[in-house]
Enzyme design. Structure first.
Site, PDB file in Angstrom:
ATOM      1  N   GLY A   1     -13.740   1.554  11.664  1.00 49.22           N
ATOM      2  CA  GLY A   1     -13.185   0.365  12.294  1.00 49.22           C
ATOM      3  C   GLY A   1     -12.847   0.597  13.753  1.00 49.22           C
TER       4      GLY A   1
ATOM      5  N   HIS B   1     -15.166  11.629  10.849  1.00 48.76           N
ATOM      6  CA  HIS B   1     -14.057  11.482   9.904  1.00 48.76           C
ATOM      7  C   HIS B   1     -14.277  12.412   8.709  1.00 48.76           C
ATOM      8  CE1 HIS B   1     -13.300   7.770  12.167  1.00 48.76           C
ATOM      9  NE2 HIS B   1     -12.080   7.832  11.683  1.00 48.76           N
ATOM     10  N   HIS B   2     -13.268  12.502   7.865  1.00 56.62           N
ATOM     11  CA  HIS B   2     -13.287  13.349   6.682  1.00 56.62           C
ATOM     12  C   HIS B   2     -14.353  12.894   5.681  1.00 56.62           C
ATOM     13  CE1 HIS B   2     -11.132  10.089   4.574  1.00 56.62           C
ATOM     14  NE2 HIS B   2     -10.489   9.959   5.728  1.00 56.62           N
TER      15      HIS B   2
ATOM     16  N   PRO C   1      -7.458  -2.010  13.544  1.00 53.77           N
ATOM     17  CA  PRO C   1      -8.149  -1.061  12.666  1.00 53.77           C
ATOM     18  C   PRO C   1      -7.674   0.368  12.861  1.00 53.77           C
ATOM     19  CG  PRO C   1      -9.563  -1.685  14.480  1.00 53.77           C
ATOM     20  CD  PRO C   1      -8.351  -2.560  14.571  1.00 53.77           C
ATOM     21  N   ASN C   2      -6.950   0.612  13.936  1.00 49.92           N
ATOM     22  CA  ASN C   2      -6.390   1.928  14.220  1.00 49.92           C
ATOM     23  C   ASN C   2      -5.038   1.717  14.878  1.00 49.92           C
ATOM     24  OD1 ASN C   2      -5.730   4.455  15.557  1.00 49.92           O
ATOM     25  ND2 ASN C   2      -7.838   5.082  15.185  1.00 49.92           N
TER      26      ASN C   2
ATOM     27  N   MET D   1      -1.255   6.711   3.782  1.00 54.64           N
ATOM     28  CA  MET D   1      -0.662   6.089   4.946  1.00 54.64           C
ATOM     29  C   MET D   1       0.678   5.438   4.601  1.00 54.64           C
ATOM     30  SD  MET D   1      -2.099   6.758   7.682  1.00 54.64           S
ATOM     31  CE  MET D   1      -0.831   5.753   8.435  1.00 54.64           C
TER      32      MET D   1
ATOM     33  N   GLY E   1       0.839  -1.195   0.000  1.00 56.53           N
ATOM     34  CA  GLY E   1       0.000   0.000   0.000  1.00 56.53           C
ATOM     35  C   GLY E   1       0.870   1.240   0.000  1.00 56.53           C
TER      36      GLY E   1
ATOM     37  N   LYS F   1     -14.105   9.407   3.596  1.00 54.39           N
ATOM     38  CA  LYS F   1     -14.070   8.077   4.196  1.00 54.39           C
ATOM     39  C   LYS F   1     -15.230   7.246   3.668  1.00 54.39           C
ATOM     40  CE  LYS F   1     -13.635   5.604   8.580  1.00 54.39           C
ATOM     41  NZ  LYS F   1     -12.470   4.835   8.097  1.00 54.39           N
TER      42      LYS F   1
END
Length: 269
Positions: A164, A154-155, A122-123, A12, A7, A158
């Site tokens: 999550g 969130h933005h 998830p975070n 990220m 990724g 998303k």
């Protein structure tokens, strides 16, 4: 630490690469992105803005893992099972923050953990892990007399809801209060709030990175536990800390709680 990054073309992935490059104790040995990406073949460091690293972005996950000790993954669910199989085959520990995983992906993670150390969350925020621990303790100590609701923001871009992280908080609550029933919205005349309800609400807008608040409503008082993310770099930092923790560990499934416990050990002696 010899690192593979899956990724690597996403926000990220690029954040992980920048922070790893600045740390000085990490060497990128492989990087993978979606096979159809226009960035295939470009240098991973140039894409992330840290200069030429001599590592080309490839579309094959297995090739990216060759020679790595640990892989950090921030990709997509569709590629996750393949990544788990490649990690097990190549003996590469796996840290993943990919969200939206289903039962098949979780089974693939379990299978990989029989051969290598794996950590999925998830975070990747260590603060969120502490929040989950505090939520679980608060629910246990306050008892059934307090109603619990969760709000996350969130933005606007998303794609999934609830987040999550919100689902992880639901899981933490369920560890001490069985039978809670998530309710995603209330309108019209839903009637009185039932004791087993757990309100779960998602806000979307702007460039919010991630806010999560758990409310405990009692009679005459309420407790609010909140985590706010102000930089995406914190997720990259958490993933790298997890990768350093997994390096050299025996096969098995690990959690951010294990990472925090290991960090606290020197202070306890």
């Amino acid at each position: 630490m010899k690192l593979a990054l899956v990724g690597a073309g996403g926000r990220m992935g690029q954040s992980v690469l920048r922070i790893a490059h600045a740390a000085g104790d990490v060497r990128l040995v492989g990087a993978a992105i979606s096979p159809g990406s226009p960035y295939v073949g470009r240098d991973a460091g140039e894409l992330a803005g840290v200069g030429n690293l001599g590592v080309a972005l490839g579309g094959d996950v297995g090739s990216a893992l060759l020679g790595a000790e640990v892989c950090i993954d921030f990709s997509a669910p569709r590629a996750f099972s393949e990544l788990c199989r490649a990690s097990a085959r190549e003996g590469v520990a796996l840290v993943s923050g990919t969200t939206g995983l289903g039962p098949a992906e979780q089974r693939a993670l379990d299978e990989a953990s029989k051969r290598v150390a794996v950590l999925w969350a998830p975070n990747m925020s260590l603060g969120v892990q502490v929040l989950a621990d505090l939520v679980r303790e608060a629910a246990a100590r306050l008892g059934l007399g307090f109603d619990v609701e969760i709000v996350e923001a969130h933005h606007r871009r998303k794609a999934d809801a609830p987040s999550g992280t919100a689902l992880r908080l639901v899981e933490a609550l369920g560890e001490v209060r069985a039978g809670l029933r998530p309710v995603g919205g209330r309108q019209g005349r839903p009637g009185e709030r039932q004791p087993d309800e757990l309100g779960l609400f998602a806000l979307r807008g702007g460039d919010v990175i991630g806010d999560h608040t758990v409310y405990f409503f009692g009679d005459g008082e309420r407790l609010e536990l909140t985590h706010r993310a102000t930089s995406r770099d914190l997720f990259a930092q958490g993933a790298l800390r997890a990768a350093r923790f997994l390096r050299g560990r025996p096969p098995g499934r690990y959690t951010l709680r294990d990472v925090l416990a290991a960090s606290a050990e020197p202070a306890l002696h």
